[in-house]
Design a protein around this motif. Structure first.
Motif, PDB file in Angstrom:
ATOM      1  N   CYS A 136       0.845  -1.201   0.000  1.00 14.51           N
ATOM      2  CA  CYS A 136       0.000   0.000   0.000  1.00 14.51           C
ATOM      3  C   CYS A 136       0.876   1.246   0.000  1.00 14.51           C
ATOM      4  O   CYS A 136       1.754   1.397   0.839  1.00 14.51           O
ATOM      5  CB  CYS A 136      -0.892  -0.023   1.239  1.00 14.51           C
ATOM      6  SG  CYS A 136      -1.765   1.529   1.503  1.00 14.51           S
TER       7      CYS A 136
ATOM      8  N   CYS B 179      -0.008   3.778   3.368  1.00 12.57           N
ATOM      9  CA  CYS B 179       0.543   3.537   4.720  1.00 12.57           C
ATOM     10  C   CYS B 179       1.845   2.741   4.669  1.00 12.57           C
ATOM     11  O   CYS B 179       2.569   2.686   5.647  1.00 12.57           O
ATOM     12  CB  CYS B 179      -0.480   2.782   5.576  1.00 12.57           C
ATOM     13  SG  CYS B 179      -0.769   1.083   5.045  1.00 12.57           S
TER      14      CYS B 179
ATOM     15  N   HIS C 245      -7.800  -4.178   2.389  1.00 11.63           N
ATOM     16  CA  HIS C 245      -6.880  -3.198   2.964  1.00 11.63           C
ATOM     17  C   HIS C 245      -7.317  -1.787   2.582  1.00 11.63           C
ATOM     18  O   HIS C 245      -7.427  -0.904   3.417  1.00 11.63           O
ATOM     19  CB  HIS C 245      -5.443  -3.453   2.502  1.00 11.63           C
ATOM     20  CG  HIS C 245      -4.472  -2.464   3.083  1.00 11.63           C
ATOM     21  ND1 HIS C 245      -3.864  -2.671   4.300  1.00 11.63           N
ATOM     22  CD2 HIS C 245      -4.061  -1.257   2.646  1.00 11.63           C
ATOM     23  CE1 HIS C 245      -3.099  -1.608   4.576  1.00 11.63           C
ATOM     24  NE2 HIS C 245      -3.199  -0.728   3.579  1.00 11.63           N
TER      25      HIS C 245
ATOM     26  N   CYS D   6      -6.586  -0.282   5.956  1.00 12.42           N
ATOM     27  CA  CYS D   6      -5.561   0.759   5.873  1.00 12.42           C
ATOM     28  C   CYS D   6      -5.878   1.810   6.937  1.00 12.42           C
ATOM     29  O   CYS D   6      -7.041   2.177   7.122  1.00 12.42           O
ATOM     30  CB  CYS D   6      -5.565   1.387   4.491  1.00 12.42           C
ATOM     31  SG  CYS D   6      -4.220   2.557   4.269  1.00 12.42           S
ATOM     32  N   PRO D   7      -4.866   2.307   7.661  1.00 10.18           N
ATOM     33  CA  PRO D   7      -5.137   3.308   8.707  1.00 10.18           C
ATOM     34  C   PRO D   7      -6.015   4.457   8.208  1.00 10.18           C
ATOM     35  O   PRO D   7      -6.817   5.003   8.967  1.00 10.18           O
ATOM     36  CB  PRO D   7      -3.742   3.808   9.077  1.00 10.18           C
ATOM     37  CG  PRO D   7      -2.829   2.689   8.739  1.00 10.18           C
ATOM     38  CD  PRO D   7      -3.448   1.947   7.592  1.00 10.18           C
TER      39      PRO D   7
ATOM     40  N   ARG E 276      -8.728   7.676  -1.929  1.00  8.58           N
ATOM     41  CA  ARG E 276      -7.457   7.010  -2.172  1.00  8.58           C
ATOM     42  C   ARG E 276      -6.950   7.322  -3.579  1.00  8.58           C
ATOM     43  O   ARG E 276      -5.785   7.635  -3.781  1.00  8.58           O
ATOM     44  CB  ARG E 276      -7.607   5.510  -1.978  1.00  8.58           C
ATOM     45  CG  ARG E 276      -6.443   4.701  -2.537  1.00  8.58           C
ATOM     46  CD  ARG E 276      -6.503   3.285  -2.067  1.00  8.58           C
ATOM     47  NE  ARG E 276      -6.368   3.217  -0.620  1.00  8.58           N
ATOM     48  CZ  ARG E 276      -5.277   2.758  -0.005  1.00  8.58           C
ATOM     49  NH1 ARG E 276      -4.252   2.325  -0.688  1.00  8.58           N
ATOM     50  NH2 ARG E 276      -5.228   2.726   1.282  1.00  8.58           N
TER      51      ARG E 276
HETATM   52 ZN   LIG Z   1      -2.515   1.182   3.633  1.00 11.34          ZN
END
Ligand SMILES: [Zn+2]
Length: 337
Positions: free
Chosen positions: A46, A49, A58, A63-64, A121
Motif C-alpha cells: 500500500c 501507509c 486493505h 488501511c489506517p 485514495r
Molecule cells: Zn494502507
C-alpha cells in the motif's frame, strides 16, 4: 452471489456507488496487489501507509486511512465482527443491515464510505487534494442526502407523478475513456444497424464506428454495437473504459449474465471475452438523451452499404450532436418514479 447482487443493486445509494460495489464484489477494482499480480507493478504494498499488501480489504477497511474512519462510525458492539470478516461476507452482511442511523440506514452509510474511501485514495495516489476536513461528518451528510433523495423519488412514484430531469452526456473521469454504443432496428427483426463512439475525459473524439448489419433483432443489434465498441476500445489500448448503452436489457445481460440456452448467449459470450481481459470496464445503462452520438451513428449506418465502417474523425452527419455533448447541453426527460 444472487443474494449478494440483490443487496448491491438495492442499497439506497447513488447509482455510481452501486456500480462501484458491484466491482468490489467482483473483486475487479485495481489495487496494487492486483497490479503486481498482472505484472504492472513490482510491489503490492500500500502506497498510502506502506504497512501492508494493498488488497481490496486493505484499501476499503484495514488501511489506517479508513480504519480511523470506521472506528468512529461502526457501533462498538459490532466492531469485532466488522474488522474480522473476509471481503465478501463483510460486504454482504453490512449491506443487509438496515438499522436507522439518524436519517439514513447503516447499509447506506456503509456503501457511501466504501465509494468515498476509494475515491479519496485515488485522489491521493493521483496527487489530487481532498478538501474535506471531517470525513466522518462528510460521509454521514452524503448518506443522509442519498436517503432523502431516495425517499423523495419513492413518494413521487407513489403518486404516479412524472418528474422532469435534464439528461446530458457526461464525459468520463480523468484517466477513463467512455464508449457509447447503440443498436437500431426498423422492425424486430428488421433492417438493423449499430454505432459507437469513443471519447476522452474532455469529450474529445477518439474514434467511432457505424455498422450496417442487415436483418436482425433489436437486442442483437444492440449487442453487436457493444461487441464492436469493446473491440475498438481494446484495440486502442484503453485501460479504463466506461461503456454506456441505452438498453437496460443489454446491460442486464452483460452485468448479470445470460442463460446458455438463450439465443443471444453467443454474442454475450463474445462480449465477455473482452470484459474479462486485463483492463477495467464498467458497463452502465443511460437514457437515450445521454447516448445521442451513438444513436446518430447507428442511424447514419442505414445509409451505408452492409458492413463495418470505422471513423478516426467524426463524420459530418453527427457533428451537431457531437458539439452539443462536448458543450454539456442537456435534454429534458420526464421520468416516472
Ligand atoms: Zn494502507
Amino acid at each position: 452471489m444472487k443474494a449478494m447482487f440483490d443487496r448491491v443493486w438495492h442499497v439506497v445509494a447513488p447509482e455510481r456507488t452501486r456500480v462501484f460495489l458491484w466491482l468490489v464484489v467482483h473483486q475487479a477494482i485495481m489495487t496494487n496487489m492486483e497490479r503486481q499480480r498482472r505484472h504492472l507493478s513490482d510491489t503490492g504494498v500500500c502506497q498510502v501507509c506502506r504497512g501492508g499488501e494493498e488488497s481490496i480489504l486493505h484499501v476499503l477497511r484495514d488501511c489506517p486511512a479508513m480504519d480511523g474512519i470506521w472506528r468512529r462510525i461502526v457501533p462498538a458492539r459490532r466492531r469485532q465482527s466488522f474488522f474480522e470478516a473476509p471481503l465478501l461476507s463483510w460486504v454482504y452482511e453490512n449491506l443487509g443491515k438496515d438499522d436507522e442511523m439518524g436519517g439514513y440506514s447503516w447499509a447506506t452509510v456503509f456503501a457511501m464510505s466504501l465509494w468515498w474511501g476509494w475515491k479519496w485514495r485515488c485522489w491521493n495516489v493521483f496527487g489530487k487534494q481532498g478538501t474535506c476536513r471531517d470525513r466522518v461528518q462528510f460521509l454521514k451528510d452524503r448518506a443522509r442526502e442519498a436517503s432523502t433523495a431516495h425517499e423523495k423519488v419513492r413518494i413521487q412514484g407513489r403518486r404516479g407523478e412524472r418528474v422532469e430531469r435534464q439528461i446530458a452526456w457526461v464525459p468520463p473521469e480523468s484517466g477513463w475513456w467512455k464508449m457509447n454504443t447503440d443498436g437500431a432496428s426498423r422492425g424486430n427483426p428488421g433492417l438493423a444497424t449499430a454505432g459507437g463512439v469513443l471519447r476522452g475525459a474532455n469529450g474529445e473524439w477518439i474514434c467511432g464506428f457505424a455498422l450496417n448489419i442487415g436483418i436482425c433483432s433489436a437486442p442483437l443489434a444492440e449487442l453487436w454495437g457493444v461487441y464492436y465498441g469493446l473491440l475498438m476500445a481494446w484495440e486502442r489500448r484503453v485501460q479504463r473504459l466506461v461503456l454506456e448503452v441505452d438498453s437496460e436489457i443489454v446491460v442486464g445481460f452483460l452485468n448479470a449474465g445470460i442463460n446458455d440456452s438463450h439465443p443471444l448467449s453467443f454474442i454475450v459470450r463474445l462480449c465477455y471475452g473482452f470484459l474479462s481481459r486485463d483492463w477495467l470496464v464498467r458497463v452502465t445503462d443511460v437514457y437515450r438523451e445521454a447516448n445521442r452520438v451513438a444513436v446518430e451513428l447507428a442511424n447514419h449506418a442505414f445509409s451505408l452499404p452492409l458492413g463495418f465502417f470505422s471513423y478516426s474523425s467524426p463524420p459530418a452527419e453527427i457533428s451537431v450532436v457531437l458539439t452539443d455533448d462536448a458543450l454539456g447541453s442537456s435534454r429534458a426527460r420526464f421520468v416516472r418514479r
